[in-house]
Design a protein around this motif. Structure first.
Motif, PDB file in Angstrom:
ATOM      1  N   LEU A   1      -7.280  -5.863  -1.304  1.00 49.83           N
ATOM      2  CA  LEU A   1      -6.866  -7.148  -0.739  1.00 49.83           C
ATOM      3  C   LEU A   1      -5.800  -7.825  -1.604  1.00 49.83           C
ATOM      4  CD1 LEU A   1      -7.127  -9.378   1.355  1.00 49.83           C
ATOM      5  CD2 LEU A   1      -9.042 -10.307   0.036  1.00 49.83           C
ATOM      6  N   THR A   2      -5.962  -7.725  -2.921  1.00 48.23           N
ATOM      7  CA  THR A   2      -4.984  -8.343  -3.826  1.00 48.23           C
ATOM      8  C   THR A   2      -3.577  -7.826  -3.555  1.00 48.23           C
ATOM      9  OG1 THR A   2      -6.738  -8.326  -5.470  1.00 48.23           O
ATOM     10  CG2 THR A   2      -4.532  -8.857  -6.244  1.00 48.23           C
TER      11      THR A   2
ATOM     12  N   LEU B   1      -8.846  -1.378   3.892  1.00 47.75           N
ATOM     13  CA  LEU B   1      -9.426  -2.568   3.282  1.00 47.75           C
ATOM     14  C   LEU B   1     -10.950  -2.567   3.425  1.00 47.75           C
ATOM     15  CD1 LEU B   1      -8.601  -5.081   1.771  1.00 47.75           C
ATOM     16  CD2 LEU B   1      -8.350  -6.278   3.950  1.00 47.75           C
ATOM     17  N   GLU B   2     -11.430  -2.025   4.545  1.00 44.01           N
ATOM     18  CA  GLU B   2     -12.882  -1.932   4.716  1.00 44.01           C
ATOM     19  C   GLU B   2     -13.482  -0.996   3.677  1.00 44.01           C
ATOM     20  OE1 GLU B   2     -13.833  -1.112   8.866  1.00 44.01           O
ATOM     21  OE2 GLU B   2     -12.789  -3.015   9.345  1.00 44.01           O
ATOM     22  N   ARG B   3     -12.731   0.054   3.394  1.00 38.45           N
ATOM     23  CA  ARG B   3     -13.222   1.055   2.447  1.00 38.45           C
ATOM     24  C   ARG B   3     -12.988   0.632   0.999  1.00 38.45           C
ATOM     25  NH1 ARG B   3     -12.486   7.518   3.001  1.00 38.45           N
ATOM     26  NH2 ARG B   3     -12.751   7.992   0.801  1.00 38.45           N
ATOM     27  N   GLU B   4     -11.864  -0.032   0.764  1.00 32.44           N
ATOM     28  CA  GLU B   4     -11.475  -0.418  -0.600  1.00 32.44           C
ATOM     29  C   GLU B   4     -11.156  -1.910  -0.641  1.00 32.44           C
ATOM     30  OE1 GLU B   4     -10.834   1.852  -3.200  1.00 32.44           O
ATOM     31  OE2 GLU B   4     -11.076   3.747  -2.124  1.00 32.44           O
TER      32      GLU B   4
ATOM     33  N   LEU C   1       0.837  -1.199   0.000  1.00 32.56           N
ATOM     34  CA  LEU C   1       0.000   0.000   0.000  1.00 32.56           C
ATOM     35  C   LEU C   1       0.871   1.248   0.000  1.00 32.56           C
ATOM     36  CD1 LEU C   1      -2.654  -1.230   2.611  1.00 32.56           C
ATOM     37  CD2 LEU C   1      -2.920  -1.113   0.110  1.00 32.56           C
ATOM     38  N   GLY C   2       1.961   1.201   0.757  1.00 30.88           N
ATOM     39  CA  GLY C   2       2.890   2.340   0.806  1.00 30.88           C
ATOM     40  C   GLY C   2       3.479   2.640  -0.560  1.00 30.88           C
ATOM     41  N   LEU C   3       3.782   1.580  -1.328  1.00 31.72           N
ATOM     42  CA  LEU C   3       4.301   1.765  -2.684  1.00 31.72           C
ATOM     43  C   LEU C   3       3.284   2.485  -3.558  1.00 31.72           C
ATOM     44  CD1 LEU C   3       6.130   1.264  -5.148  1.00 31.72           C
ATOM     45  CD2 LEU C   3       5.265  -1.073  -5.233  1.00 31.72           C
ATOM     46  N   LYS C   4       2.010   2.080  -3.456  1.00 29.58           N
ATOM     47  CA  LYS C   4       0.976   2.750  -4.268  1.00 29.58           C
ATOM     48  C   LYS C   4       0.853   4.218  -3.889  1.00 29.58           C
ATOM     49  CE  LYS C   4      -1.754  -1.302  -5.422  1.00 29.58           C
ATOM     50  NZ  LYS C   4      -2.966  -2.091  -5.150  1.00 29.58           N
TER      51      LYS C   4
END
Lengths: 334, 334
Positions: A267-268, A260-263, A173-176
């Motif tokens: 998860l992938t 993850l709840e929001r998006e 997630l940090g990379l994104k």
């Protein structure tokens, strides 16, 4: 690329920036020889691992050179941590597209020095050259482990419990977030959460503290660098077993859980994004409690995420109870 | 770049081309783990060295992949040879700009296999990735030497005799012939001479046979990779002494000697061109005869080329008896 003063030659680069990183390791001979001498501590044998990082592939060309130095070393030390080994020294090959600037080298070396102090490892030797292409740092890290106690990928058995350290998916997630600065807002993340996730990408922290628990109780282990789904598949393949786990058992940081709840589509990335540098361990059922206790005693948080079974492949039960199918289980360069 | 079939992923590359190179080394675990286990033979300690080669810098992109594989390994093993060490295993990091073709990989692996058999060394682990820039091969070679017997650069003393193995300058001339195909004719070289010089560039042969002579009698040694003038300067600097030698004492191959008579300007390339991969050794005067005898017994030709003296710097007496001044004593990447 700031027009600062560049290093004049290999000799200056070595003497001014690299030699200080080799102090305290007698076998490095102050980098004045072309070979290093390494002696395993009494009763131990040596563990070797090699990983390269390159600008534009494993880090961003404009990352802080301190973070680049840290990461180049950390991804290697993480491999040692996954085997229950203790770091000793490392060989480093640097490839620069042009003579690097002093200011860059100073920060790069200070990031390495910080990582060396944190991981108790010292530079023993290496190589520098200039070639087209991205800046690349190739490290071979050398560690040691009590004779016969290195933990392999191949030792897992059906019935073993699967554990991971820390939390998963933060770095992906940090990379994104690092790639798309606007994403933080659309994901509704507070500054602290963004900082946490990005720093998990920039500054992996090898779980060296897990060594005693691994050496004492694990049947198989490895560090997670290419994503849980892919790396667990490798452990299963090497051990000749299958694995089963549930997404709801995965340890997530508070920001990752909220996101993850929001998006849910993220998860992938959490399962297959890679760059976790946590440790995956298989532990025989009868040792699971002692493994967890030993980890806790060393200050490393571990979470039981699943179990090894007879068969082959990795079965991941999704949030809704159905098996997940991942199109791409993890990172592949080709 | 021939439009042939490309490898499908890291897994195929490893299993099909690299795993066979790791057979016979238990600590490599068939490359199925991310770390290798290395145990020095009883009574020995480990010697480590790291060198990278890249297309367009250390070899030509269209060189035969067999030669590329050989050279990547040989330049590392040559460092071990210069310390009197015996090769054990190596870690290899491969960086490809695009997925490599099967035909290329097959020849590359077969060149490595040939070199492995010749040098008695086995692949223990490594890393492959894809990134822009030239094909690059970074190797850390691991050897072993009897405890306390590694020969350093820093052990030379005034009065020591300087020896080199083989002949000097062939590879530097071979590189020029490889770069400028028309040169052979203007230099008046026969086909056999050209083939000899070019093969000395493409296929360096580490002087592993010198180990017993080095361990028994040398005070300092190193392999010659960046040119005699520069590398001898390094040995002098590390040992805190000066060196004196005469060009007419340098061992030259028949083609190099003939060429030098015709093209005296080529002397610079012979002294400073690099890529010799011969061994330079300092030997105390009282051991010089026994060193030469031990080398001869091992089938390695050695030539006394000069002497170490008090002071600093390298003084080379040119063909006319006057000291030579080299504008650039050897290779520097920056």
């Amino acid at each position: 690329v700031t027009g600062g003063k560049r290093v004049a030659g290999e000799e200056e680069l070595i003497v001014r920036y690299l030699r200080p990183l080799a102090s305290g390791f007698g076998g490095a001979y102050g980098l004045a020889d072309d070979c290093a001498l390494v002696v395993p501590p009494a009763g131990e044998e040596l563990v070797l691992t090699t990983d390269a990082v390159a600008a534009g592939v494993h880090f961003f060309p404009d990352d802080d050179p301190k973070d680049i130095g840290w990461k180049a070393l950390a991804v290697n030390v993480s491999d040692l941590a996954g085997k229950g080994a203790r770091p000793l020294c490392y060989q480093m090959s640097l490839a620069f597209p042009e003579a690097p600037e002093h200011a860059w080298l100073e920060r790069f070396a200070s990031g390495l020095a910080e990582a060396q102090a944190e991981f108790a490892i010292v530079l023993s030797g290496g190589d520098t050259d200039r070639r087209p292409g991205p800046l690349a740092i190739t490290i071979t890290a050398i560690g040691s482990v009590a004779i016969g106690r290195m933990v392999l990928r191949s030792g897992g058995h059906a019935g073993d419990r699967l554990f991971v350290t820390g939390t998963l998916g933060d770095a992906a997630l940090g990379l994104k977030l690092r790639q798309q600065p606007g994403l933080a807002q659309s994901w509704g993340l507070a500054c602290g959460a963004v900082a946490h996730l990005v720093s998990r990408y920039l500054r992996p922290m090898p779980r060296l503290g897990l060594a005693a628990a691994l050496n004492g109780f694990a049947s198989a282990a490895m560090d997670l660098s290419d994503g849980l789904a892919k790396d667990l598949g490798r452990l299963c393949c090497a051990s000749g077993v299958a694995a089963r786990l549930r997404v709801r058992d995965l340890p997530l940081s508070a920001p990752a859980r909220a996101l993850l709840e929001r998006e849910p589509a993220q998860l992938t990335g959490i399962l297959a994004g890679g760059d976790d540098y946590e440790i995956l361990a298989a532990v025989p059922f009868e040792h699971a409690a002692r493994f967890a206790a030993a980890a806790a005693e060393s200050g490393v948080s571990v979470t039981q995420i699943g179990v090894l079974e007879p068969g082959e492949g990795v079965c991941i039960e999704g949030p809704g109870g159905m098996p997940l199918r991942l199109e791409k289980p993890g990172w592949d360069h080709f």
